[in-house]
Design a protein around this motif. Structure first.
Motif, PDB file in Angstrom:
ATOM      1  N   GLY A   1     -23.872  25.535 134.804  1.00 41.57           N
ATOM      2  CA  GLY A   1     -22.675  24.702 134.972  1.00 41.57           C
ATOM      3  C   GLY A   1     -22.729  23.410 134.169  1.00 41.57           C
ATOM      4  O   GLY A   1     -21.986  22.474 134.442  1.00 41.57           O
ATOM      5  N   LYS A   2     -23.636  23.371 133.172  1.00 38.85           N
ATOM      6  CA  LYS A   2     -23.765  22.140 132.379  1.00 38.85           C
ATOM      7  C   LYS A   2     -23.020  22.247 131.038  1.00 38.85           C
ATOM      8  O   LYS A   2     -22.549  23.319 130.675  1.00 38.85           O
ATOM      9  CB  LYS A   2     -25.239  21.863 132.130  1.00 38.85           C
ATOM     10  CG  LYS A   2     -25.959  21.537 133.426  1.00 38.85           C
ATOM     11  CD  LYS A   2     -27.402  21.211 133.166  1.00 38.85           C
ATOM     12  CE  LYS A   2     -28.060  20.784 134.474  1.00 38.85           C
ATOM     13  NZ  LYS A   2     -29.514  20.766 134.369  1.00 38.85           N
ATOM     14  N   LEU A   3     -22.999  21.140 130.306  1.00 41.64           N
ATOM     15  CA  LEU A   3     -22.244  21.081 129.051  1.00 41.64           C
ATOM     16  C   LEU A   3     -23.148  21.323 127.846  1.00 41.64           C
ATOM     17  O   LEU A   3     -24.299  20.913 127.831  1.00 41.64           O
ATOM     18  CB  LEU A   3     -21.583  19.706 128.892  1.00 41.64           C
ATOM     19  CG  LEU A   3     -20.755  19.204 130.075  1.00 41.64           C
ATOM     20  CD1 LEU A   3     -20.015  17.919 129.695  1.00 41.64           C
ATOM     21  CD2 LEU A   3     -19.754  20.267 130.519  1.00 41.64           C
ATOM     22  N   VAL A   4     -22.602  21.991 126.843  1.00 42.62           N
ATOM     23  CA  VAL A   4     -23.318  22.241 125.592  1.00 42.62           C
ATOM     24  C   VAL A   4     -22.357  21.962 124.436  1.00 42.62           C
ATOM     25  O   VAL A   4     -21.311  22.611 124.322  1.00 42.62           O
ATOM     26  CB  VAL A   4     -23.781  23.713 125.499  1.00 42.62           C
ATOM     27  CG1 VAL A   4     -24.477  23.967 124.160  1.00 42.62           C
ATOM     28  CG2 VAL A   4     -24.705  24.085 126.656  1.00 42.62           C
ATOM     29  N   ALA A   5     -22.712  20.998 123.589  1.00 43.11           N
ATOM     30  CA  ALA A   5     -21.887  20.749 122.405  1.00 43.11           C
ATOM     31  C   ALA A   5     -22.296  21.744 121.325  1.00 43.11           C
ATOM     32  O   ALA A   5     -23.483  21.988 121.114  1.00 43.11           O
ATOM     33  CB  ALA A   5     -22.068  19.315 121.920  1.00 43.11           C
TER      34      ALA A   5
ATOM     35  N   ASP B   1     -27.759  14.634 129.858  1.00 37.08           N
ATOM     36  CA  ASP B   1     -27.710  16.036 130.207  1.00 37.08           C
ATOM     37  C   ASP B   1     -27.014  16.925 129.179  1.00 37.08           C
ATOM     38  O   ASP B   1     -26.831  18.108 129.416  1.00 37.08           O
ATOM     39  CB  ASP B   1     -26.923  16.142 131.525  1.00 37.08           C
ATOM     40  CG  ASP B   1     -27.650  17.057 132.472  1.00 37.08           C
ATOM     41  OD1 ASP B   1     -28.834  17.314 132.201  1.00 37.08           O
ATOM     42  OD2 ASP B   1     -27.018  17.515 133.439  1.00 37.08           O
ATOM     43  N   LEU B   2     -26.606  16.337 128.053  1.00 42.59           N
ATOM     44  CA  LEU B   2     -25.807  17.093 127.099  1.00 42.59           C
ATOM     45  C   LEU B   2     -26.678  17.677 125.988  1.00 42.59           C
ATOM     46  O   LEU B   2     -27.319  16.941 125.236  1.00 42.59           O
ATOM     47  CB  LEU B   2     -24.740  16.171 126.490  1.00 42.59           C
ATOM     48  CG  LEU B   2     -23.876  16.770 125.384  1.00 42.59           C
ATOM     49  CD1 LEU B   2     -23.034  17.926 125.915  1.00 42.59           C
ATOM     50  CD2 LEU B   2     -22.976  15.705 124.774  1.00 42.59           C
ATOM     51  N   LEU B   3     -26.685  18.999 125.883  1.00 40.27           N
ATOM     52  CA  LEU B   3     -27.395  19.664 124.796  1.00 40.27           C
ATOM     53  C   LEU B   3     -26.448  19.742 123.593  1.00 40.27           C
ATOM     54  O   LEU B   3     -25.293  20.146 123.733  1.00 40.27           O
ATOM     55  CB  LEU B   3     -27.791  21.069 125.240  1.00 40.27           C
ATOM     56  CG  LEU B   3     -28.412  21.974 124.170  1.00 40.27           C
ATOM     57  CD1 LEU B   3     -29.811  21.501 123.794  1.00 40.27           C
ATOM     58  CD2 LEU B   3     -28.462  23.422 124.661  1.00 40.27           C
TER      59      LEU B   3
END
Ligand code: TXA
Ligand code: MG
Length: 325
Positions: A21-25, A161-163
Motif C-alpha cells: 500500500g506504499k508509493l513508488v515513483a 517512504d517513497l521509492l
C-alpha cells in the motif's frame, strides 16, 4: 527516500512496496509518475496527500495492456481497441466509462476513468509484475513543474517512504495526450505528443480539441484549467525580439542565443521542437534554482511538420499555464 536503478531487484522492491500500500515513483516516456495500487483507496489517498492534489482531480490508471485496461473500464469500445493497437504502449490516455472496481477517489467521484499504457520498460515491468493497475499522476507537488529525471522527484518531496525507480531522462518530456471517448465525439482534453491529426487518421472520423473554459469545465477535468506546471519563481514567455531586454536578475530559458544578453544565467534550449519538449521541464527546474526575481522563457522554435505542430501546441499550452499569473 530511496532511489534504485532499473533491473529485477528494483522492480521486485517496487512490487513489494505497492503490495504494502506504499508509493513508488516510476519513469515513463513522458514524465515520472507517482505510483500506487489503483484498486486500493487507502494507497491512492496517500498520492493525493503527498501531492496536495484537490480531491476532485481524477488520476490516470496505468495498465500493461488492453486486457488490463478492460478490467477497469465498463464500456470498452471498438474505437478504444483501434487506438490501443495503434498507440499503446505510448503517450495516449483514453477516458472511458469506469468499472465498479475502481475506487471513487481515483476518478474524483466521476463516472469515467482515464487509462494509459506507458512506453517505458521500467513502468511496464512494474505494472506487469504487480499484476494490477497503478495510478500515476505526475510525481510533482500539485501545480508545480512535472519531473523528467529522478532527482526532480527526490527534491520535490520530503518523504522517507517513497521509492524512486531511476529510469533516466524521460524521452518525450511532456505529458500524454488525454482523449475522451466517453461521449459521442472523441475529444482531446489535454494536448500531448500524439496529435489530433494522428488520432483522426487512425479512427477515420473527425475529432474535437476541447477549448477549456474555467466557468464550465471545472467539473469535467479540473486539472486541465488555469495555472499549472509552475516554477516557484514568477515566469513569463517572451518573443525573440524581447530577449535583449532580459534583466540580469532573470534566468533566461532560450534557444536562439548562446549567452544571456545582460550577464545573467542562460539555460540553453535545443532548437528543434521535439528536443525542446524533452528539455523544457528540466530547464524550468534549473531556472527555478537560480537565485533571481524572474524566469524569462523564449517562445519555442517553430514546427516543421504535423507531428512537430502537435508538440508545439502542447508546449504552448504548458508554457501558458506555467507563466499564468
Ligand atoms: O503522461 C502522463 O499522462 C503522466 C505520466 C506519469 O503517465 N501522468 C499525468 O498525470 O500527467 P496527471 O495526474 O499529472 O495528469 C492527468 C490529467 C489531469 O489533468 C486530470 O484532470 C486528467 O488527466 N484526468 C484524469 N482522469 C480523468 C478523467 N476520468 N476524465 C477527465 N480527465 C481526467
Ligand atoms: Mg500533472
Amino acid at each position: 527516500m530511496s532511489e534504485i536503478g532499473i533491473g529485477p531487484e528494483g522492480i521486485a522492491l517496487g512490487v513489494q512496496r505497492l503490495s504494502a500500500g506504499k508509493l513508488v515513483a516510476f519513469p515513463t516516456e513522458t514524465v515520472y509518475g507517482l505510483g500506487a495500487d489503483a484498486l486500493s483507496a487507502d494507497a491512492v489517498a496517500q498520492v493525493f496527500a503527498l501531492k496536495g492534489r484537490p480531491s476532485n482531480n481524477p488520476l490516470i490508471v496505468h495498465i500493461a495492456d488492453e486486457s488490463m485496461a478492460r478490467r477497469v473500464v465498463d464500456g470498452w469500445t471498438p474505437q478504444a481497441t483501434t487506438l490501443a493497437k495503434a498507440f499503446w504502449p505510448g503517450p495516449l490516455t483514453l477516458v472511458l466509462p469506469r468499472a465498479s472496481c475502481v475506487p471513487d477517489i481515483v476518478t474524483g467521484g466521476g463516472t469515467t476513468v482515464a487509462v494509459r499504457c506507458p512506453e517505458h520498460p521500467v513502468a511496464l515491468a512494474l505494472i506487469e509484475s504487480f499484476g494490477n493497475p497503478i495510478v500515476g499522476p505526475s510525481a510533482n507537488p500539485s501545480g508545480y513543474i512535472s519531473p523528467t529525471i529522478p532527482e526532480h522527484v527526490r527534491d520535490a518531496f520530503d518523504a522517507d517512504d517513497l521509492l524512486v525507480l531511476d529510469g533516466g531522462h524521460c524521452r518525450a518530456g511532456i505529458e500524454s495526450t488525454v482523449l475522451d471517448l466517453s461521449t459521442g465525439t472523441p475529444t482531446i482534453l489535454r494536448l500531448g505528443v500524439i496529435g489530433a491529426h494522428r488520432i483522426q487518421e487512425t479512427l477515420g472520423v473527425e475529432i474535437v480539441v476541447h477549448q477549456h473554459r474555467p466557468e464550465t469545465d471545472e467539473a469535467r477535468s479540473p486539472g486541465l484549467i488555469g495555472a499549472h506546471y509552475q516554477p516557484g519563481t514568477p515566469a513569463r514567455m517572451v518573443s525573440r525580439d524581447e530577449l535583449a531586454q532580459t534583466p540580469s536578475s532573470a534566468a533566461l530559458v532560450a534557444w536562439s542565443i548562446d549567452a544571456h544578453p545582460n550577464g545573467g544565467e542562460l539555460i540553453k534550449m535545443p532548437s528543434s521542437v521535439g528536443a525542446y519538449a524533452q528539455a523544457i521541464y528540466r530547464a524550468l527546474h534549473e531556472a527555478d534554482r537560480v537565485p533571481g526575481t524572474e524566469i524569462w522563457i523564449e517562445s519555442p522554435p517553430s514546427p516543421n511538420d504535423d507531428d512537430e505542430r502537435a508538440i508545439a501546441a502542447a508546449l504552448d499550452e504548458r508554457l501558458r499555464r506555467a507563466t499564468h499569473a
